[in-house]
Design a protein around this motif. Structure first.
Motif, PDB file in Angstrom:
ATOM      1  N   VAL A  36       0.868  -1.169   0.000  1.00 13.64           N
ATOM      2  CA  VAL A  36       0.000   0.000   0.000  1.00 13.64           C
ATOM      3  C   VAL A  36       0.907   1.222   0.000  1.00 13.64           C
ATOM      4  CG1 VAL A  36      -1.747   1.291   1.272  1.00 13.64           C
ATOM      5  CG2 VAL A  36      -1.852  -1.201   1.192  1.00 13.64           C
ATOM      6  N   LEU A  37       0.736   2.073  -0.982  1.00 11.93           N
ATOM      7  CA  LEU A  37       1.524   3.301  -1.084  1.00 11.93           C
ATOM      8  C   LEU A  37       0.638   4.474  -0.729  1.00 11.93           C
ATOM      9  CD1 LEU A  37       3.318   2.655  -4.482  1.00 11.93           C
ATOM     10  CD2 LEU A  37       4.209   2.258  -2.195  1.00 11.93           C
ATOM     11  N   ALA A  38       1.054   5.250   0.248  1.00  8.39           N
ATOM     12  CA  ALA A  38       0.317   6.449   0.640  1.00  8.39           C
ATOM     13  C   ALA A  38       1.132   7.657   0.215  1.00  8.39           C
ATOM     14  CB  ALA A  38       0.107   6.467   2.153  1.00  8.39           C
ATOM     15  N   GLU A  39       0.523   8.533  -0.544  1.00 12.04           N
ATOM     16  CA  GLU A  39       1.176   9.775  -0.952  1.00 12.04           C
ATOM     17  C   GLU A  39       0.441  10.917  -0.273  1.00 12.04           C
ATOM     18  OE1 GLU A  39       2.471  12.279  -4.907  1.00 12.04           O
ATOM     19  OE2 GLU A  39       1.401  10.391  -5.134  1.00 12.04           O
ATOM     20  N   ILE A  40       1.173  11.690   0.530  1.00 12.37           N
ATOM     21  CA  ILE A  40       0.557  12.733   1.343  1.00 12.37           C
ATOM     22  C   ILE A  40       1.202  14.063   0.989  1.00 12.37           C
ATOM     23  CG2 ILE A  40       0.002  13.438   3.699  1.00 12.37           C
ATOM     24  CD1 ILE A  40       0.665  10.432   4.435  1.00 12.37           C
ATOM     25  N   ARG A  41       0.360  15.067   0.788  1.00 13.89           N
ATOM     26  CA  ARG A  41       0.834  16.401   0.401  1.00 13.89           C
ATOM     27  C   ARG A  41       0.034  17.460   1.152  1.00 13.89           C
ATOM     28  NH1 ARG A  41       3.924  16.760  -3.926  1.00 13.89           N
ATOM     29  NH2 ARG A  41       4.253  14.905  -5.174  1.00 13.89           N
ATOM     30  N   TYR A  42       0.641  18.639   1.285  1.00 13.40           N
ATOM     31  CA  TYR A  42      -0.110  19.796   1.747  1.00 13.40           C
ATOM     32  C   TYR A  42      -1.041  20.203   0.612  1.00 13.40           C
ATOM     33  CZ  TYR A  42       3.240  20.157   5.574  1.00 13.40           C
ATOM     34  OH  TYR A  42       3.999  19.900   6.669  1.00 13.40           O
ATOM     35  N   PHE A  78       3.474   0.334   3.123  1.00 12.76           N
ATOM     36  CA  PHE A  78       3.400  -0.772   4.074  1.00 12.76           C
ATOM     37  C   PHE A  78       2.729  -1.948   3.385  1.00 12.76           C
ATOM     38  CE2 PHE A  78      -0.638   1.336   4.701  1.00 12.76           C
ATOM     39  CZ  PHE A  78      -1.543   0.324   4.960  1.00 12.76           C
ATOM     40  N   VAL A  79       2.990  -3.142   3.912  1.00 20.16           N
ATOM     41  CA  VAL A  79       2.432  -4.366   3.339  1.00 20.16           C
ATOM     42  C   VAL A  79       1.446  -4.963   4.344  1.00 20.16           C
ATOM     43  CG1 VAL A  79       2.968  -6.660   2.441  1.00 20.16           C
ATOM     44  CG2 VAL A  79       4.574  -4.776   2.065  1.00 20.16           C
ATOM     45  N   ILE A 104      -8.685  -3.330   2.448  1.00 14.41           N
ATOM     46  CA  ILE A 104      -7.939  -4.395   1.789  1.00 14.41           C
ATOM     47  C   ILE A 104      -8.857  -5.598   1.654  1.00 14.41           C
ATOM     48  CG2 ILE A 104      -5.934  -5.908   1.932  1.00 14.41           C
ATOM     49  CD1 ILE A 104      -5.247  -2.955   1.508  1.00 14.41           C
ATOM     50  N   THR A 105      -9.013  -6.076   0.421  1.00 17.10           N
ATOM     51  CA  THR A 105      -9.862  -7.231   0.152  1.00 17.10           C
ATOM     52  C   THR A 105      -8.993  -8.451  -0.112  1.00 17.10           C
ATOM     53  OG1 THR A 105      -9.869  -6.790  -2.210  1.00 17.10           O
ATOM     54  CG2 THR A 105     -11.604  -5.742  -0.902  1.00 17.10           C
ATOM     55  N   ASP A 106      -9.630  -9.605  -0.224  1.00 18.56           N
ATOM     56  CA  ASP A 106      -8.888 -10.818  -0.583  1.00 18.56           C
ATOM     57  C   ASP A 106      -8.184 -10.637  -1.920  1.00 18.56           C
ATOM     58  OD1 ASP A 106      -9.507 -12.284   1.683  1.00 18.56           O
ATOM     59  OD2 ASP A 106     -11.371 -13.052   0.820  1.00 18.56           O
ATOM     60  N   ALA A 107      -8.828  -9.933  -2.852  1.00 20.47           N
ATOM     61  CA  ALA A 107      -8.241  -9.721  -4.181  1.00 20.47           C
ATOM     62  C   ALA A 107      -6.940  -8.928  -4.078  1.00 20.47           C
ATOM     63  CB  ALA A 107      -9.225  -9.006  -5.091  1.00 20.47           C
ATOM     64  N   ALA A 108      -6.912  -7.933  -3.188  1.00 19.92           N
ATOM     65  CA  ALA A 108      -5.699  -7.133  -3.025  1.00 19.92           C
ATOM     66  C   ALA A 108      -4.563  -7.972  -2.440  1.00 19.92           C
ATOM     67  CB  ALA A 108      -5.978  -5.927  -2.137  1.00 19.92           C
ATOM     68  N   LEU A 109      -4.897  -8.839  -1.482  1.00 23.14           N
ATOM     69  CA  LEU A 109      -3.870  -9.708  -0.909  1.00 23.14           C
ATOM     70  C   LEU A 109      -3.397 -10.726  -1.946  1.00 23.14           C
ATOM     71  CD1 LEU A 109      -5.346 -10.297   2.646  1.00 23.14           C
ATOM     72  CD2 LEU A 109      -3.385  -8.898   2.045  1.00 23.14           C
ATOM     73  N   MET A 110      -4.315 -11.186  -2.806  1.00 22.84           N
ATOM     74  CA  MET A 110      -3.953 -12.138  -3.857  1.00 22.84           C
ATOM     75  C   MET A 110      -3.010 -11.494  -4.869  1.00 22.84           C
ATOM     76  SD  MET A 110      -5.548 -15.140  -3.558  1.00 22.84           S
ATOM     77  CE  MET A 110      -5.701 -15.725  -5.216  1.00 22.84           C
ATOM     78  N   LYS A 111      -3.195 -10.194  -5.118  1.00 22.56           N
ATOM     79  CA  LYS A 111      -2.359  -9.501  -6.095  1.00 22.56           C
ATOM     80  C   LYS A 111      -0.885  -9.627  -5.714  1.00 22.56           C
ATOM     81  CE  LYS A 111      -1.678  -5.106  -8.366  1.00 22.56           C
ATOM     82  NZ  LYS A 111      -2.029  -3.709  -8.461  1.00 22.56           N
ATOM     83  N   LYS A 112      -0.598  -9.518  -4.413  1.00 21.60           N
ATOM     84  CA  LYS A 112       0.792  -9.643  -3.967  1.00 21.60           C
ATOM     85  C   LYS A 112       1.326 -11.035  -4.246  1.00 21.60           C
ATOM     86  CE  LYS A 112       0.024  -8.530   0.184  1.00 21.60           C
ATOM     87  NZ  LYS A 112       0.180  -8.371   1.591  1.00 21.60           N
ATOM     88  N   SER A 113       0.566 -12.053  -3.919  1.00 16.15           N
ATOM     89  CA  SER A 113       1.054 -13.409  -4.119  1.00 16.15           C
ATOM     90  C   SER A 113       1.090 -13.763  -5.601  1.00 16.15           C
ATOM     91  CB  SER A 113       0.202 -14.413  -3.349  1.00 16.15           C
ATOM     92  OG  SER A 113      -1.118 -14.398  -3.811  1.00 16.15           O
ATOM     93  N   ASP A 114       0.178 -13.209  -6.409  1.00 17.25           N
ATOM     94  CA  ASP A 114       0.207 -13.442  -7.850  1.00 17.25           C
ATOM     95  C   ASP A 114       1.501 -12.921  -8.465  1.00 17.25           C
ATOM     96  OD1 ASP A 114      -2.187 -14.692  -7.814  1.00 17.25           O
ATOM     97  OD2 ASP A 114      -3.339 -13.006  -8.614  1.00 17.25           O
ATOM     98  N   ALA A 115       1.965 -11.780  -7.988  1.00 15.22           N
ATOM     99  CA  ALA A 115       3.204 -11.221  -8.531  1.00 15.22           C
ATOM    100  C   ALA A 115       4.359 -12.179  -8.249  1.00 15.22           C
ATOM    101  CB  ALA A 115       3.482  -9.856  -7.915  1.00 15.22           C
ATOM    102  N   TRP A 116       4.378 -12.760  -7.068  1.00 16.44           N
ATOM    103  CA  TRP A 116       5.433 -13.710  -6.723  1.00 16.44           C
ATOM    104  C   TRP A 116       5.299 -14.962  -7.570  1.00 16.44           C
ATOM    105  CZ3 TRP A 116       9.960 -14.124  -4.545  1.00 16.44           C
ATOM    106  CH2 TRP A 116      10.419 -15.368  -4.146  1.00 16.44           C
TER     107      TRP A 116
END
Length: 151
Positions: A36-42, A78-79, A104-116
């Protein structure tokens, strides 16, 4: 008399716009890309650089899952290890802050393992192709030598 009216108008404008002019607003967004990438700006576009970040997992109000700081571009990653709503709280130490949430859904967690898995699959297919290329080349060269020997 005119001076008083101008002063009163300037004072009212300063009160109405002063809070916004003196303080930064903060914007932020999160996306999933193997982490998960968080981009924070003023709100003026300046990055929320080197600001303190705390991440809370689903159902955890007080226990930090992770903490750290944003980078120079206002990005923090963060992961997550389970599904649910994750909260991120960022503060710059000067009374500016932003709280973000992402589900975070099951699909989002699957995306990480799919990449591996796809990386492992790619290595497997590359290895099989290399073996096939060596065998095919050996058979071709052997057939050419045999043909030359007969002629």
């Amino acid at each position: 008399m005119n001076t008083r009216i101008i002063f009163l108008m300037l004072f009212c404008a300063m009160i109405a716009l002063g809070g916004r002019a003196l303080a930064h607003g903060v914007t932020g967004a999160m996306r999933i890309d193997n982490a998960v990438l968080a981009e924070i700006r003023y709100d003026d576009g300046e990055p929320f650089s080197y600001s303190e970040v705390k991440v809370y997992g689903p159902g955890e109000e007080k226990t930090e899952y992770q903490n750290g700081r944003t980078d120079a571009k206002g990005v923090f990653a963060f992961v997550p290890d389970r599904k649910g709503t994750w909260r991120l709280v960022a503060t710059d130490g000067m009374s500016h802050g932003k709280e973000l949430a992402i589900d975070i859904t099951d699909a989002a967690l699957m995306k990480k393992s799919d990449a591996w898995d796809s990386a492992r699959r790619q290595k497997l297919f590359s290895g099989l192709f290399l073996i096939w290329a060596v065998v095919a080349t050996s058979l071709y060269v052997g057939a050419r030598r045999k043909k030359k020997g007969e002629a």
